[in-house]
Scaffold this active site. Structure first.
Site, short mmCIF file in Angstrom:
data_model
loop_
_atom_site.label_atom_id
_atom_site.label_comp_id
_atom_site.label_asym_id
_atom_site.label_seq_id
_atom_site.Cartn_x
_atom_site.Cartn_y
_atom_site.Cartn_z
N ASN A 153 0.87 -1.17 0.00
CA ASN A 153 0.00 0.00 0.00
C ASN A 153 0.91 1.23 0.00
O ASN A 153 1.46 1.60 1.04
CB ASN A 153 -0.89 -0.04 1.25
CG ASN A 153 -1.88 1.10 1.30
OD1 ASN A 153 -1.84 2.02 0.48
ND2 ASN A 153 -2.77 1.07 2.28
N ARG B 205 -2.56 -1.90 -3.50
CA ARG B 205 -3.80 -1.15 -3.28
C ARG B 205 -3.76 0.12 -4.13
O ARG B 205 -2.78 0.87 -4.09
CB ARG B 205 -3.91 -0.76 -1.81
CG ARG B 205 -5.12 0.07 -1.56
CD ARG B 205 -5.18 0.57 -0.16
NE ARG B 205 -6.35 1.41 -0.03
CZ ARG B 205 -6.44 2.44 0.80
NH1 ARG B 205 -5.42 2.75 1.57
NH2 ARG B 205 -7.53 3.15 0.85
N HIS C 294 -13.16 2.71 0.13
CA HIS C 294 -13.12 1.62 1.12
C HIS C 294 -13.77 0.34 0.58
O HIS C 294 -14.23 -0.50 1.36
CB HIS C 294 -13.88 1.99 2.41
CG HIS C 294 -13.31 3.14 3.17
ND1 HIS C 294 -14.11 4.10 3.75
CD2 HIS C 294 -12.04 3.50 3.44
CE1 HIS C 294 -13.34 4.99 4.35
NE2 HIS C 294 -12.08 4.66 4.17
N ARG D 129 -12.60 15.37 8.17
CA ARG D 129 -13.38 15.72 6.97
C ARG D 129 -14.82 16.05 7.35
O ARG D 129 -15.39 15.41 8.23
CB ARG D 129 -13.38 14.55 5.98
CG ARG D 129 -12.05 14.37 5.29
CD ARG D 129 -12.04 13.12 4.42
NE ARG D 129 -10.99 12.22 4.84
CZ ARG D 129 -10.85 10.97 4.42
NH1 ARG D 129 -11.69 10.46 3.56
NH2 ARG D 129 -9.86 10.22 4.87
N GLU E 154 -8.21 -5.47 4.73
CA GLU E 154 -8.10 -5.14 3.31
C GLU E 154 -6.92 -5.85 2.67
O GLU E 154 -6.99 -6.27 1.52
CB GLU E 154 -7.97 -3.61 3.16
CG GLU E 154 -9.26 -2.90 3.49
CD GLU E 154 -9.09 -1.44 3.87
OE1 GLU E 154 -8.60 -1.18 4.99
OE2 GLU E 154 -9.43 -0.56 3.06
#
Ligand code: AMP
Length: 401
Positions: free
Chosen positions: A7, A91, A180, A241, A385
């Protein structure tokens, strides 16, 4: 087969090495501060001591070379040779409308990821750096890319289009993509396995709530709606956010505060959410501590977060005409009993009944936290993941042979 999952961020690179015969992690680690003078490599071989090394790592090719050195190191290694790595999975954040699943890396695939730089300017370029670095260090090893957006490519047009002039979609592909996806797909599959029910029969709401947060409505095993949009800014209130707001707020603030595009983007992505409302922290642990201590700003942040989460759960129950399973995952979802409790408290109209004691148990395994009477199964499922990417990588490489 041994699969290395990578990643790559702009200045970091996370890795996990899997033995796919039994899906065990042989080693994992992280290279931080790539491009700076004192880069840090933290390597954790399973069952052995973690090691940290500080050196100058100027780019991703050197980062992967250092990782491979650690993986084959006499003392800290888990491989006798790099040749044992048979595939690398990467990823990638944005797969646009092109990638509806993971893909074997070819020059065309790389060109397409580059074409999508516009949609993920911060995230797709480092992914390409990671792929190039793997190709340089392991020229004979196939690479596979797994996209955060791919799982959501099953959304219908009526769901993914924004009600703005259609020419903008035609010209710039402005639409909902979500994010996601690997996590939502993984936990929804694990939920069905855990309940021993066919996923095709289930309506699942997956709540991936970590620093970034998104909800997905998974019906019959496919994503039918998700809360993140063109970028990972839409939807839930997050650590830093804003999530949903009236788009006019943006132009209004730009005008009144004389902010540039990058300044307003920074405000919405880095200085909003829990951090903005609490004025103290983006970390849910600090927010709940403040809430328990009766601090007004943290209390408001907590209440806004939970309220917005609950509204989305209600929306997705409506989108699917019901819900059989609610899954909590990621940093907040897996660890914050109080966020789960308060959210579920207000879902009694759906027939949700939480077992408060089970909700407090920590296990690191998939588990049920609803009562036997609850009309909706409520589960906590640790996301993984990397394992999902490793599985896809194995399958795609085997199919390509
Ligand atoms: P993630 O992005 O999935 O790694 O999640 C990171 C976030 O999870 C942190 O910023 C915290 O807000 C949250 N988190 C981690 N541990 C806990 C905990 N024990 N209680 C509440 N929130 C937590």
């Amino acid at each position: 087969m041994k699969v290395l999952v990578i990643n790559a961020g702009s200045s970091s690179l996370k890795y996990q090495l899997y033995d796919m015969t039994d899906e065990t992690v042989l080693a994992k680690g992280l290279v931080e501060r790539i491009g700076m003078d004192s880069s840090i490599l933290t390597h954790k071989p399973t069952g052995k001591e973690e090691v940290t090394e500080v050196s100058e790592i100027l780019e991703h090719t050197t980062a992967i070379r250092k990782v491979l050195e650690k993986l084959t190191d006499k003392e800290h290694g888990v491989l006798s040779s790099v040749d044992e790595i048979q595939a690398v999975g990467h990823r990638v954040v944005h797969g646009g409308e092109t990638f509806k699943g993971s893909a074997l890396v070819t020059p065309e695939v790389k060109a397409e990821i580059r074409r999508l730089f516009d949609l993920a300017p911060l995230h797709n370029p480092p992914a390409i750096m990671g792929i190039n670095a793997a190709e340089v260090n392991m020229p004979a090893v196939p690479n596979v890319v797994a996209f955060d957006t791919a799982f959501h490519q099953t959304m219908e047009e009526k769901v993914y289009l924004y009600p703005i002039p259609k020419v903008l979609y035609k010209k710039h592909r402005i639409r909902r993509y979500g994010a996601h996806g690997t996590s939502h797909q993984y936990v929804s599959r694990v939920a069905a396995e855990f309940l021993n029910r066919p996923i095709e029969e289930l309506k699942i709401i997956t709540c991936h709530i970590g620093n970034g947060a998104s909800l997905t409505a998974v019906k019959g095993g496919v994503s039918v709606d998700t809360s993140m949009g063109l970028t990972p800014l839409e939807g839930l209130m997050m650590g830093t956010r804003s999530g949903d707001l009236d788009p006019t707020v943006v132009t209004f603030v730009m005008n009144k505060e004389e902010l540039s595009i990058s300044e307003v983007n920074s405000m919405l992505n880095k200085h909003s959410g829990l951090l903005a409302i609490s004025g103290s922290s983006s970390d849910m642990r600090d927010i709940t501590d403040g809430w328990e201590a009766g601090k007004p700003n943290e209390t408001l942040a907590f209440e806004m977060y939970e309220y917005r989460l609950r509204k989305y759960i209600g929306a997705y129950a409506a989108a699917m005409n019901g819900v059989d399973v609610i899954v909590f995952t990621a940093g907040v979802g897996e660890n914050s009993a109080i966020v789960r409790e308060k959210t579920c408290e207000n879902l009694s109209y759906l027939g949700v009944e939480l077992d408060k004691e089970l909700n407090k148990v920590r296990s690191g395994e998939p588990r049920r936290i609803s009562t036997p009477n609850s009309k909706v199964e409520v589960l906590v499922i640790p996301t993984n993941e990397e394992l999902m990417i490793a599985r896809d990588t194995l399958q795609i490489v085997q199919e390509s042979k």
